[in-house]
Write a protein that holds these residues in place. Structure first.
Motif, PDB file in Angstrom:
ATOM      1  N   VAL A  81      26.108   0.089   9.888  1.00  0.00           N
ATOM      2  CA  VAL A  81      25.297  -0.934  10.537  1.00  0.00           C
ATOM      3  C   VAL A  81      24.121  -0.255  11.232  1.00  0.00           C
ATOM      4  CG1 VAL A  81      25.233  -2.722  12.304  1.00  0.00           C
ATOM      5  CG2 VAL A  81      27.241  -2.484  10.848  1.00  0.00           C
ATOM      6  N   VAL A  82      22.919  -0.614  10.855  1.00  0.00           N
ATOM      7  CA  VAL A  82      21.731   0.009  11.435  1.00  0.00           C
ATOM      8  C   VAL A  82      20.782  -1.087  11.912  1.00  0.00           C
ATOM      9  CG1 VAL A  82      19.774   1.541  11.054  1.00  0.00           C
ATOM     10  CG2 VAL A  82      21.930   1.962   9.872  1.00  0.00           C
ATOM     11  N   PRO A  83      20.614  -1.277  13.235  1.00  0.00           N
ATOM     12  CA  PRO A  83      19.634  -2.236  13.726  1.00  0.00           C
ATOM     13  C   PRO A  83      18.219  -1.805  13.337  1.00  0.00           C
ATOM     14  CG  PRO A  83      21.168  -1.589  15.453  1.00  0.00           C
ATOM     15  CD  PRO A  83      21.336  -0.628  14.314  1.00  0.00           C
ATOM     16  N   VAL A  84      17.408  -2.758  12.921  1.00  0.00           N
ATOM     17  CA  VAL A  84      16.048  -2.455  12.479  1.00  0.00           C
ATOM     18  C   VAL A  84      15.059  -3.382  13.169  1.00  0.00           C
ATOM     19  CG1 VAL A  84      14.473  -2.350  10.520  1.00  0.00           C
ATOM     20  CG2 VAL A  84      16.849  -1.674  10.230  1.00  0.00           C
ATOM     21  N   ILE A  85      14.079  -2.818  13.865  1.00  0.00           N
ATOM     22  CA  ILE A  85      13.001  -3.622  14.427  1.00  0.00           C
ATOM     23  C   ILE A  85      11.957  -3.827  13.335  1.00  0.00           C
ATOM     24  CG2 ILE A  85      11.117  -3.667  16.102  1.00  0.00           C
ATOM     25  CD1 ILE A  85      12.860  -2.162  18.010  1.00  0.00           C
ATOM     26  N   PRO A  86      11.540  -5.058  13.063  1.00  0.00           N
ATOM     27  CA  PRO A  86      10.577  -5.288  11.991  1.00  0.00           C
ATOM     28  C   PRO A  86       9.275  -4.552  12.268  1.00  0.00           C
ATOM     29  CG  PRO A  86      10.777  -7.221  13.383  1.00  0.00           C
ATOM     30  CD  PRO A  86      11.880  -6.286  13.783  1.00  0.00           C
ATOM     31  N   ALA A  87       8.694  -3.997  11.222  1.00  0.00           N
ATOM     32  CA  ALA A  87       7.463  -3.229  11.364  1.00  0.00           C
ATOM     33  C   ALA A  87       6.251  -4.104  11.062  1.00  0.00           C
ATOM     34  CB  ALA A  87       7.488  -2.030  10.422  1.00  0.00           C
ATOM     35  N   PRO A  88       5.158  -3.920  11.790  1.00  0.00           N
ATOM     36  CA  PRO A  88       3.938  -4.668  11.481  1.00  0.00           C
ATOM     37  C   PRO A  88       3.299  -4.153  10.203  1.00  0.00           C
ATOM     38  CG  PRO A  88       3.504  -3.068  13.193  1.00  0.00           C
ATOM     39  CD  PRO A  88       4.984  -3.023  12.947  1.00  0.00           C
ATOM     40  N   VAL A  89       2.495  -5.004   9.557  1.00  0.00           N
ATOM     41  CA  VAL A  89       1.721  -4.570   8.392  1.00  0.00           C
ATOM     42  C   VAL A  89       0.335  -4.101   8.827  1.00  0.00           C
ATOM     43  CG1 VAL A  89       2.956  -6.030   6.771  1.00  0.00           C
ATOM     44  CG2 VAL A  89       0.939  -6.936   7.950  1.00  0.00           C
ATOM     45  N   PHE A  90      -0.021  -4.381  10.079  1.00  0.00           N
ATOM     46  CA  PHE A  90      -1.307  -3.942  10.624  1.00  0.00           C
ATOM     47  C   PHE A  90      -1.131  -3.681  12.103  1.00  0.00           C
ATOM     48  CE2 PHE A  90      -5.431  -4.627  12.646  1.00  0.00           C
ATOM     49  CZ  PHE A  90      -6.291  -3.925  11.823  1.00  0.00           C
ATOM     50  N   ARG A  91      -1.638  -2.540  12.569  1.00  0.00           N
ATOM     51  CA  ARG A  91      -1.583  -2.232  13.998  1.00  0.00           C
ATOM     52  C   ARG A  91      -2.849  -1.470  14.383  1.00  0.00           C
ATOM     53  NH1 ARG A  91       3.201   0.729  14.884  1.00  0.00           N
ATOM     54  NH2 ARG A  91       4.318  -1.010  15.870  1.00  0.00           N
ATOM     55  N   LEU A  92      -3.559  -1.997  15.370  1.00  0.00           N
ATOM     56  CA  LEU A  92      -4.776  -1.358  15.860  1.00  0.00           C
ATOM     57  C   LEU A  92      -4.644  -1.170  17.358  1.00  0.00           C
ATOM     58  CD1 LEU A  92      -7.662  -0.330  15.460  1.00  0.00           C
ATOM     59  CD2 LEU A  92      -8.465  -2.694  15.674  1.00  0.00           C
ATOM     60  N   ILE A  93      -4.520   0.078  17.778  1.00  0.00           N
ATOM     61  CA  ILE A  93      -4.396   0.421  19.191  1.00  0.00           C
ATOM     62  C   ILE A  93      -5.757   0.900  19.689  1.00  0.00           C
ATOM     63  CG2 ILE A  93      -3.147   1.818  20.872  1.00  0.00           C
ATOM     64  CD1 ILE A  93      -1.412  -0.147  19.312  1.00  0.00           C
TER      65      ILE A  93
END
Length: 290
Positions: A81-93
């Motif tokens: 069992v591995v919890p996964v936080i959904p990843a964005p397809v775009f990120r601008l910091i």
């Protein structure tokens, strides 16, 4: 191991999406297995888990008010069992050196076009780590129509931190449609005259209240199952029902579809999630990096 899970050993999980993959060799139906699992999580941890989706070989749940250590103890009895936080397809910091004109999508590496004199500004009073500065007409960032940003009829989330400083309204913050009516292929997030609003399908569809000048605000737009959710600083959202095809896949930050209605102010931590509406109820906004 628990040390690699995407949350600490203390505190509470609040609407954190967790993805659980499974293989079914039992004669019990998949929905029944899922319902049994959700019931077991809630009764064991004292939490309030709810089903987000049941797709193919995985279950997506969101947990609220569960002590992580208690949840880990419960999950320790399951295999792989591995919890996964959904990843964005775009990120601008917006972090960077003062005056920098380099803008990078750290999620997918999508090409970002700088129009005009957009730059990174650092200021100890409001952005010591840097924020992206938009100064008026002709100054905006854009990503051309691309499959990664084409949402179709599915779920999505756009979110970021914005600090407006003035300018004639309306101020367009985010635009995803093109210049052709009836504008069903995307939306525009804008401030007019003081309220933050969503324009879609040739009309104003949602207004979420006043957006003060010279103050950082977290703004989030999402769609889940054909219902749109418009948040200002994580408070109870405005809603709008529409499942039209968001087909253009373009992104303009700081202006409308023609480069007009400029935003004057700052932005940071802008993210896009495809296939995922992160929140449908009030939440605490993520920490700002600026």
């Amino acid at each position: 191991p628990p040390s690699t899970y995407p949350f600490g050993a203390a505190g509470l999980l609040s609407n954190l999406p967790i993805q659980l993959w499974y293989g079914n060799t039992d004669t019990v139906s998949i929905p029944a297995l899922v319902n049994n699992f959700v019931t077991a999580v809630n009764s064991t941890t004292g939490g309030n888990a709810t089903l987000l989706a049941l797709n193919g070989g995985h279950v997506e749940l969101t947990y609220a008010q569960i002590v992580p250590a208690t949840l880990l103890a419960f999950l320790a009895g399951a295999e792989n069992v591995v919890p996964v936080i959904p990843a964005p397809v775009f990120r601008l910091i917006g972090n960077g050196a003062n005056g920098s004109t380099s803008f990078v999508d750290s999620a997918s590496g999508l090409p970002i076009v700088r129009n005009g004199s957009v730059s990174i500004v650092t200021d100890p009073s409001f952005a010591p780590n840097g924020a992206i500065s938009f100064t008026g007409t002709g100054n905006y960032l854009s990503v051309s129509s691309i499959a990664a940003l084409t949402m179709g009829i599915g779920d999505f989330t756009y979110r970021g931190w914005f600090r407006l400083t003035g300018g004639l309204t309306p101020n367009a913050l985010v635009t995803t449609f093109t210049g052709s009516a009836p504008y069903t292929d995307g939306f525009k997030l804008y401030r007019d005259p003081t309220d933050i609003k969503i324009y879609h399908n040739s009309a104003e569809r949602m207004s979420r209240g006043a957006m003060s000048l010279n103050v950082w605000h977290h703004i989030q737009i999402g769609r889940a199952g054909g219902i749109w959710y418009h948040f200002l600083d994580g408070a109870t959202p405005a809603n709008y029902i529409d499942s039209s095809n968001q087909s253009k896949g373009q992104l303009i930050l700081g202006a409308d579809e023609s480069g007009g209605s400029p935003m004057i102010g700052y932005m940071t931590d802008f993210e896009v999630y495809k296939g995922r509406c992160l929140n449908t109820t009030a939440f605490t906004p993520p920490t700002r990096s600026a």
